[in-house]
Design a protein around this motif. Structure first.
Motif, PDB file in Angstrom:
ATOM      1  N   GLN A 191       0.673   8.318  -4.419  1.00 52.23           N
ATOM      2  CA  GLN A 191       0.992   7.127  -4.373  1.00 52.23           C
ATOM      3  C   GLN A 191       2.567   6.972  -4.046  1.00 52.23           C
ATOM      4  O   GLN A 191       3.078   6.151  -3.203  1.00 52.23           O
ATOM      5  CB  GLN A 191       0.563   6.279  -5.750  1.00 52.23           C
ATOM      6  CG  GLN A 191      -0.833   6.188  -6.037  1.00 52.23           C
ATOM      7  CD  GLN A 191      -1.059   5.593  -7.202  1.00 52.23           C
ATOM      8  OE1 GLN A 191      -0.232   5.441  -8.016  1.00 52.23           O
ATOM      9  NE2 GLN A 191      -2.462   5.143  -7.423  1.00 52.23           N
ATOM     10  N   ASN A 192       3.466   8.028  -4.707  1.00 52.59           N
ATOM     11  CA  ASN A 192       4.917   7.624  -4.400  1.00 52.59           C
ATOM     12  C   ASN A 192       5.158   8.199  -3.214  1.00 52.59           C
ATOM     13  O   ASN A 192       5.996   7.601  -2.312  1.00 52.59           O
ATOM     14  CB  ASN A 192       5.590   8.701  -5.528  1.00 52.59           C
ATOM     15  CG  ASN A 192       5.326   8.145  -6.780  1.00 52.59           C
ATOM     16  OD1 ASN A 192       5.246   7.026  -7.323  1.00 52.59           O
ATOM     17  ND2 ASN A 192       5.537   9.067  -7.852  1.00 52.59           N
TER      18      ASN A 192
ATOM     19  N   ILE B 206       3.186   8.104  -0.472  1.00 53.27           N
ATOM     20  CA  ILE B 206       2.715   7.017   0.568  1.00 53.27           C
ATOM     21  C   ILE B 206       3.712   5.668   0.424  1.00 53.27           C
ATOM     22  O   ILE B 206       4.050   5.114   1.624  1.00 53.27           O
ATOM     23  CB  ILE B 206       1.380   6.386  -0.077  1.00 53.27           C
ATOM     24  CG1 ILE B 206       0.399   7.532   0.417  1.00 53.27           C
ATOM     25  CG2 ILE B 206       0.931   5.315   1.063  1.00 53.27           C
ATOM     26  CD1 ILE B 206      -1.037   7.431  -0.033  1.00 53.27           C
ATOM     27  N   GLU B 207       4.119   5.163  -0.431  1.00 58.67           N
ATOM     28  CA  GLU B 207       5.180   4.245  -0.715  1.00 58.67           C
ATOM     29  C   GLU B 207       6.545   4.682   0.083  1.00 58.67           C
ATOM     30  O   GLU B 207       6.971   3.753   0.515  1.00 58.67           O
ATOM     31  CB  GLU B 207       5.388   3.886  -2.274  1.00 58.67           C
ATOM     32  CG  GLU B 207       4.141   3.212  -3.019  1.00 58.67           C
ATOM     33  CD  GLU B 207       4.573   3.014  -4.550  1.00 58.67           C
ATOM     34  OE1 GLU B 207       5.674   3.239  -4.749  1.00 58.67           O
ATOM     35  OE2 GLU B 207       3.628   2.528  -5.158  1.00 58.67           O
ATOM     36  N   LEU B 208       6.930   5.932  -0.427  1.00 58.61           N
ATOM     37  CA  LEU B 208       8.244   6.477   0.295  1.00 58.61           C
ATOM     38  C   LEU B 208       8.133   6.329   1.699  1.00 58.61           C
ATOM     39  O   LEU B 208       8.654   6.029   2.476  1.00 58.61           O
ATOM     40  CB  LEU B 208       8.598   7.512  -0.401  1.00 58.61           C
ATOM     41  CG  LEU B 208       9.948   8.259   0.344  1.00 58.61           C
ATOM     42  CD1 LEU B 208      11.104   7.242  -0.053  1.00 58.61           C
ATOM     43  CD2 LEU B 208      10.210   9.540  -0.289  1.00 58.61           C
TER      44      LEU B 208
ATOM     45  N   ASN C  68       5.890   4.710   3.645  1.00 53.17           N
ATOM     46  CA  ASN C  68       5.517   3.453   4.278  1.00 53.17           C
ATOM     47  C   ASN C  68       7.099   2.709   4.051  1.00 53.17           C
ATOM     48  O   ASN C  68       7.398   2.005   5.389  1.00 53.17           O
ATOM     49  CB  ASN C  68       4.576   2.617   3.468  1.00 53.17           C
ATOM     50  CG  ASN C  68       3.345   3.182   3.688  1.00 53.17           C
ATOM     51  OD1 ASN C  68       2.923   3.890   4.683  1.00 53.17           O
ATOM     52  ND2 ASN C  68       2.358   2.717   2.649  1.00 53.17           N
ATOM     53  N   ALA C  69       7.944   2.897   3.221  1.00 52.11           N
ATOM     54  CA  ALA C  69       9.161   2.228   3.150  1.00 52.11           C
ATOM     55  C   ALA C  69       9.921   3.110   4.515  1.00 52.11           C
ATOM     56  O   ALA C  69      10.949   2.196   5.029  1.00 52.11           O
ATOM     57  CB  ALA C  69      10.056   2.470   1.823  1.00 52.11           C
TER      58      ALA C  69
ATOM     59  N   GLU D 187       9.054   1.328   7.750  1.00 49.02           N
ATOM     60  CA  GLU D 187       8.881  -0.242   8.052  1.00 49.02           C
ATOM     61  C   GLU D 187       9.385  -0.512   9.542  1.00 49.02           C
ATOM     62  O   GLU D 187       9.117  -1.557  10.004  1.00 49.02           O
ATOM     63  CB  GLU D 187       9.799  -0.939   7.018  1.00 49.02           C
ATOM     64  CG  GLU D 187       9.108  -0.902   5.677  1.00 49.02           C
ATOM     65  CD  GLU D 187       9.874  -1.607   4.628  1.00 49.02           C
ATOM     66  OE1 GLU D 187      11.046  -2.049   5.167  1.00 49.02           O
ATOM     67  OE2 GLU D 187       9.416  -1.592   3.466  1.00 49.02           O
TER      68      GLU D 187
END
Length: 418
Positions: free
Chosen positions: A362-363, A365-367, A369-370, A373
């Motif tokens: 999850q971390n 994927i969040e990183l 995606n950030a 952007e």
């Protein structure tokens, strides 16, 4: 013995006793009252009178088979009581004074044990003297056979008694058979040297000799009779020229344990130890199978998660189900506390690794995606993602790492290829 004590056959009185003639023997040897009421001394009292008249000579009275009649009836109440005196043994029988002479010895020959009609006790021994047990005498048997057959016309028997080795074999059989009888039934059951041992001594007559021992014991006892097999040890030793059967160290040790009673105790201890070991081994194997079963199930779930065949949520749920089953086994005592604790720790480790892999994913994927952007992955962002993957590389499944690595490389290559 009587001849040795008296030194003169005329100084010996022999009384042959027979059953059911107690009163007759009393009247004949002690005395009786005639029709006028006068006491008439019997043969024994007259013999004692002869002893007193010759104080410098020695006399002997032999009571053969004295166990066939009652001694109290034979002597009568007054004389029987007088015999118990420790000083002067005398009695008065109808005015006739009876004094037991000091120079007269009484010898009674009785059967010790079976075959006797009267069982002698301490009261008898106090009056008649202490008993001397006459064991079977091999020397007398050997001497009797030699004197009887050495000059016989029977050449086979004459040759036998002249051969010391063959005589020794017969004496060995005679002694060992009596020892067997004495151990099992008692010394009073033994067969003396005046028995069939005098008649059956040739090798070809050994069956008759054995049969004489069997018949002798069978006539005296009804329970636990001797059998042919009881003589196998003796005959084995004779066949093997003196080598005793079961004479090895282990055989003698086994027999010693049997005789002392320790064999049963040792057997019980060994049996208990073996049963305890087998039960413990069975319980251990059963618990080992349970530990292996649930350990393999937990490992299979985690392997499926690593290969991305199942999701992290599914893996965590299955691992929790396995933990619940292990808890139930511990409560039912099918697993002990230590084994249950080991399994729970093993499963918990898999749960933590699944949870950690899920959080890392999850971390990442969040990183990712950030950084994406603006749809562009710069070199600095690329290096940060690479560094992040290197830090968690050994903490997440290899398939997940390779997937994330390909994803980063693909995004970075697309931007720089343009």
């Amino acid at each position: 013995m009587a001849r040795l004590l008296a030194a003169n056959p005329s100084n010996i009185l022999i009384i042959e006793c027979a059953p059911h003639f107690d009163l007759d023997f009393h009247k004949r040897y002690i005395g009786y009252y005639d029709e006028q009421g006068s006491f008439r001394p019997g043969i024994l009292l007259q013999f004692w009178e002869l002893c007193r008249n010759h104080p410098h000579q020695r006399f002997a009275v032999v009571l053969d088979n004295f166990d066939k009649i009652n001694p109290e009836t034979f002597f009568g109440p007054a004389l029987w009581e007088a015999l118990s005196s420790t000083s002067v043994r005398q009695a008065n029988l109808g005015g006739y004074r009876v004094v037991v002479p000091e120079n007269c010895h009484m010898l009674s020959v009785t059967h010790f044990g079976p075959g006797g009609l009267v069982e002698f006790s301490g009261e008898h021994f106090k009056r008649l003297g202490r008993p001397y047990l006459l064991q079977p005498n091999p020397r007398e048997l050997c001497e009797t056979l030699y004197r009887r057959w050495v000059n016989s016309a029977d050449t086979a028997r004459a040759a036998f008694v002249r051969n010391p080795a063959r005589m020794q074999t017969h004496i060995f059989y005679f002694l060992k058979a009596n020892q067997l009888i004495a151990r099992r039934y008692g010394e009073g059951y033994q067969l003396g040297q005046g028995s069939a041992a005098r008649e059956f001594f040739l090798e070809r007559e050994r069956d008759e000799l054995r049969r004489s021992f069997l018949d002798h014991v069978a006539a005296l006892t009804l329970s636990n009779p001797l059998t042919e097999t009881d003589f196998q040890t003796i005959e084995y030793t004779i066949r093997e020229d003196g080598l005793a059967q079961h004479s090895s160290f282990f055989d003698r040790l086994y027999q010693l344990l049997q005789d002392t009673g320790y064999f049963v105790e040792i057997t019980m201890v060994i049996t208990t130890a073996v049963l305890t070991f087998l039960i413990g081994w069975w319980v251990f194997r059963r618990r080992e199978r349970l530990i292996r079963l649930y350990g393999e199930q937990a490992q299979e779930v985690f392997s499926s998660f690593e290969r991305q065949l199942i999701s992290a949520d599914t893996a965590a749920q299955r691992l929790e189900e396995i933990k619940a089953e292990v808890d139930a086994l511990v409560r039912r005592r099918r697993l002990n506390y230590t084994e249950g604790l080991y399994l729970l720790s093993f499963i918990e480790d898999k749960v933590k690794r699944v949870e950690f892999a899920r959080n890392v994913s999850q971390n990442f994927i969040e990183l990712f995606n950030a950084f994406m952007e603006d749809s562009v992955l710069t070199r600095g962002e690329y290096l940060k993602l690479r560094q992040f993957l290197q830090l968690v590389r050994h903490k997440i499944p290899i398939e997940t790492y390779e997937e994330f690595h390909r994803k980063v490389e693909q995004a970075y290559s697309e931007y720089h290829s343009e």
